[in-house]
Scaffold this active site. Structure first.
Site, mmCIF file in Angstrom:
data_model
loop_
_atom_site.group_PDB
_atom_site.id
_atom_site.type_symbol
_atom_site.label_atom_id
_atom_site.label_comp_id
_atom_site.label_asym_id
_atom_site.label_seq_id
_atom_site.Cartn_x
_atom_site.Cartn_y
_atom_site.Cartn_z
ATOM 1 N N LYS A 72 0.870 -1.183 0.000
ATOM 2 C CA LYS A 72 0.000 0.000 0.000
ATOM 3 C C LYS A 72 0.902 1.226 0.000
ATOM 4 O O LYS A 72 1.900 1.264 0.735
ATOM 5 C CB LYS A 72 -0.885 -0.027 1.253
ATOM 6 N N SER A 124 -9.627 1.964 2.904
ATOM 7 C CA SER A 124 -8.735 2.712 2.052
ATOM 8 C C SER A 124 -7.685 1.867 1.344
ATOM 9 O O SER A 124 -7.020 2.352 0.447
ATOM 10 C CB SER A 124 -8.032 3.778 2.892
ATOM 11 N N SER A 167 -9.865 -0.453 7.142
ATOM 12 C CA SER A 167 -9.298 -0.390 5.789
ATOM 13 C C SER A 167 -8.589 -1.634 5.289
ATOM 14 O O SER A 167 -8.180 -1.669 4.138
ATOM 15 C CB SER A 167 -8.359 0.804 5.670
HETATM 16 N N1 GLN Z 1 -13.216 4.342 6.286
HETATM 17 C C1 GLN Z 1 -12.545 4.794 7.459
HETATM 18 C C2 GLN Z 1 -12.097 6.223 7.280
HETATM 19 O O1 GLN Z 1 -12.369 6.769 6.284
HETATM 20 C C3 GLN Z 1 -11.408 3.887 7.803
HETATM 21 C C4 GLN Z 1 -10.168 4.157 7.050
HETATM 22 C C5 GLN Z 1 -9.005 3.324 7.476
HETATM 23 O O2 GLN Z 1 -9.146 2.317 8.164
HETATM 24 N N2 GLN Z 1 -7.829 3.797 7.106
HETATM 25 O O3 GLN Z 1 -11.489 6.801 8.111
#
Ligand code: GLN
Length: 506
Positions: free
Chosen positions: A78, A161, A185
Site C-alpha cells: 500500500k 482505504s 481499511s
Molecule cells: N473508512 C474509514 C475512514 O475513512 C477507515 C479508514 C481506514 O481504516 N484507514 O477513516
C-alpha cells in the site's frame, strides 16, 4: 509456468524453494499482469529494474541454500508505507516527488523474509476513505488520478482505504499485499473484493514508516487469498520495534501458522445482535448465516451476545480519528516534504497555499473537524466525551469475551457500491464502517474471510445489484488472539471454496 498467478503465497514459496520456478520468472509474470490490467488502477508505481534486482538476489539465496521463508514471493505495498526504492505518496498531491530515505519496518521485515516488492498500490488519500475514490495521484498507465475498480464488477468500488491492495490480490496481480487498517481499511476492502485480510492487535505491527493518519488506531496487516497465506505474512511482519515506534508492543514475534489446523470443537462464536440488524443487506445476512451454520458443522457453538454501543462507534471514531489526523497532518507544510506552492507572499501564505493545493477535500474536511473538536470550548464536549465512550466500547468487548472466544458478523452492511454512488455525501461512506470501527477503537485483532456472494435477489424488483458481489465474514478476537482467528478462518476455508473463486477475466 503460465498460471503462476493462480498460486497463493504458501504454494509459491514452496515452488520457489524447490526451484520449480525462479524468483525472476515469477516477478516477470506478475509485472506483466500488472501492466496488462492497468485499467483497474491498482498500482501507482512500478519499477521493473528494482523488482528484478530483488528477485535475482532471492534466486541467489535460494541457490545457496540459505533462503528465508518467503524468498522470491512477490508482494506489493500500500502506498502509505515509505520505501526507498519507490516514491511514496499516500495518495496525496502534497507528497508529490517525495522519496523516503528509509523503509517502513513492515516493508523491511517482509524484505528480510525474502519477499520481492512488485510496486506500490493505490489507496485513499492518507488512508481516509472507504471506497478508494479519494485518490489524488495517477495510477500506472493513467495520466490522471483514477478511482480503483473492483475486479468482480469494474463499475464498482473495491472498498477502501486499502482498495488498490484488495483489487490487486483479487485480480491475481499479486499473490499478497500489505494494507493498513485504522477503522476497517484492511477488513472492508478484503470483504468487498473476496479476499482474506487481517489487522492484528494494536501495537503488534510497527507503525514506523507508515504515513500517520490516526496514530492510536493505525495498524498494518496482510491481505492475501487465504488465512494460511495471511498467517505466513503476519508472522513475518509483526514483532517489537520499540526503539522506533512508541506504541510498539515489546512481545516477541509469533508463528501464526502453528495452530491453523487446530480443531474448532467447542469454540464459542459470539454473534452480536447489533451486527445483524435492519441495516444489513439481505444477501449479506444470508451469507453470514450460512457461514455460521458451517462453523456449527465444524464443532463451534453459536452464542448470542450484545455490543450495545456499536452505533456510537461511528461518531466516536470520526471525532477521534479526525482529531489525531489534524495533528499528524500539520507536518505537511511545504517545508520538509513533497509539494510546496510556487507563489506566495510570506511564510504563512506559503503554508496556506501549499496545504490548499496539496490536500484533497476529504483530508481538508477531517483537518477542520479535528481542529474544531480539539479547540478550547469544544474539547470537553467532543474529544473528551468521545474518549470516554471509546473506553466503554472496549469494555463492552471484554464483557462479551466472557461468553465467547471469537466474535463473528458481517465486515460491512452491504457489498461494494457503484463508483460515484455516494456522490458528495461523505456520511454515506462513514456509515458503511459501522461493523469494523468497534474493534479498531478497542485495539482488537479482526479479519475478513470470504463467505459467499450477494446476487441481490431480494432487490431484483428494484433492478438487483447486477453481478454477484463478494461478502466477507468478519472475525474479531481478544487481544493477541490472531492465531485463534487464523485457525478459525483456515478451518472454514478448508470446508468452503469462496476464497478460491476468481473474478471473470482475471
Ligand atoms: N473508512 C474509514 C475512514 O475513512 C477507515 C479508514 C481506514 O481504516 N484507514 O477513516
Amino acid at each position: 509456468m503460465s498460471d503462476l498467478h493462480q498460486l497463493g503465497v504458501a504454494q509459491l514459496a514452496q515452488a520457489l524453494a524447490k526451484r520449480d520456478v525462479s524468483a525472476v520468472e515469477t516477478a516477470q509474470h506478475f509485472l506483466a499482469r500488472a501492466r496488462s490490467h492497468q485499467a483497474l488502477g491498482a498500482f501507482v508505481s512500478i519499477n521493473e529494474d528494482v523488482t528484478l534486482a530483488q528477485a535475482r538476489a532471492a534466486d541467489a539465496k535460494i541457490a545457496a541454500g540459505n533462503a528465508p521463508a518467503l524468498a522470491g514471493v512477490p508482494i506489493a505495498h500500500k502506498d502509505i508505507f515509505v520505501t526507498t526504492d519507490f516514491p511514496t505518496t499516500a495518495g496525496s498531491r502534497i507528497l508529490a516527488g517525495y522519496q523516503s530515505p528509509f523503509d517502513a519496518t513492515v516493508v523491511k521485515k517482509l524484505a528480510d523474509a525474502g519477499a520481492v516488492t512488485l510496486g506500490k498500490l493505490s489507496c485513499d488519500e492518507f488512508a481516509m476513505g472507504s471506497a478508494n475514490e479519494n485518490v489524488a495521484v495517477p495510477a500506472v498507465g493513467n495520466d490522471r488520478a483514477v478511482p480503483v475498480r473492483n475486479p468482480w464488477d469494474t463499475q464498482r468500488i473495491p472498498g477502501g482505504s486499502s482498495g488498490g491492495s484488495a483489487a490487486a490480490v483479487a485480480a491475481r496481480l499479486a499473490p499478497a499485499a500489505t494494507g493498513t487498517d485504522t477503522g476497517g481499511s484492511i477488513r472492508q476492502p478484503a470483504s468487498f473484493c473476496g479476499i482474506t485480510g487481517i489487522k492484528p492487535t494494536y501495537g503488534r505491527a510497527s507503525r514506523y514508516g507508515m504515513v500517520a493518519f490516526a496514530s492510536s488506531l493505525d495498524q498494518a496487516g496482510p491481505m492475501a487469498r487465504s488465512a494460511e497465506d495471511c498467517a505466513l505474512l503476519l508472522s513475518a511482519l509483526c514483532g517489537p520495534d520499540v526503539d522506533r515506534d512508541s506504541t510498539s508492543l515489546d512481545r516477541p514475534a509469533e508463528d501464526y501458522s502453528r495452530s491453523l489446523n487446530d480443531s474448532l470443537e467447542g469454540l464459542r462464536i459470539g454473534v452480536p445482535k447489533e451486527f445483524l440488524g435492519d441495516g444489513v443487506a439481505p444477501g449479506v445476512r444470508a451469507a453470514v448465516e450460512s457461514a455460521l451454520a458451517e462453523y456449527e458443522k465444524l464443532g463451534a457453538r453459536r452464542v448470542a451476545i450484545s455490543l450495545p454501543r456499536t452505533e456510537l462507534s461511528i461518531p466516536v471514531y470520526y471525532i477521534l480519528a479526525a482529531a489525531e489526523a489534524s495533528s499528524n497532518l500539520s507536518r505537511f507544510d511545504g517545508v520538509k516534504f513533497g509539494h510546496r506552492a510556487s507563489h506566495y507572499r510570506d511564510l504563512a501564505d506559503m503554508y496556506r497555499k501549499t496545504r490548499e493545493e496539496g490536500f484533497g477535500d476529504e483530508v481538508k474536511r477531517r483537518i477542520m473537524i479535528g481542529t474544531y473538536v480539539l479547540s478550547h470550548g469544544y474539547y470537553d464536549a467532543y474529544y473528551l466525551q468521545a474518549q470516554k465512550v471509546r473506553r466503554m466500547i472496549a469494555d463492552d468487548f471484554q464483557n462479551a469475551f466472557k461468553d465467547c472466544d471469537v466474535i463473528a458478523g458481517p465486515a460491512a452492511p452491504t457489498v461494494a457500491w457503484k463508483i460515484g454512488e455516494h456522490g458528495d455525501d461523505p456520511v454515506a461512506d462513514y456509515l458503511a464502517d459501522i461493523f469494523t470501527l468497534p474493534a479498531s477503537l478497542a485495539g482488537l485483532p479482526g479479519m475478513s474471510v470470504p463467505a459467499g456472494f450477494d446476487d441481490g435477489d431480494m432487490q431484483k424488483s428494484g433492478g438487483g445489484i447486477g453481478k454477484p458481489m463478494p461478502v466477507g465474514l468478519q472475525l474479531i478476537g481478544n487481544y493477541f488472539g490472531e492465531a485463534r482467528l487464523l485457525n478459525a478462518a483456515h478451518r472454514f476455508q478448508q470446508a468452503t471454496d469462496w476464497h478460491q473463486r476468481t473474478p471473470a477475466g482475471f
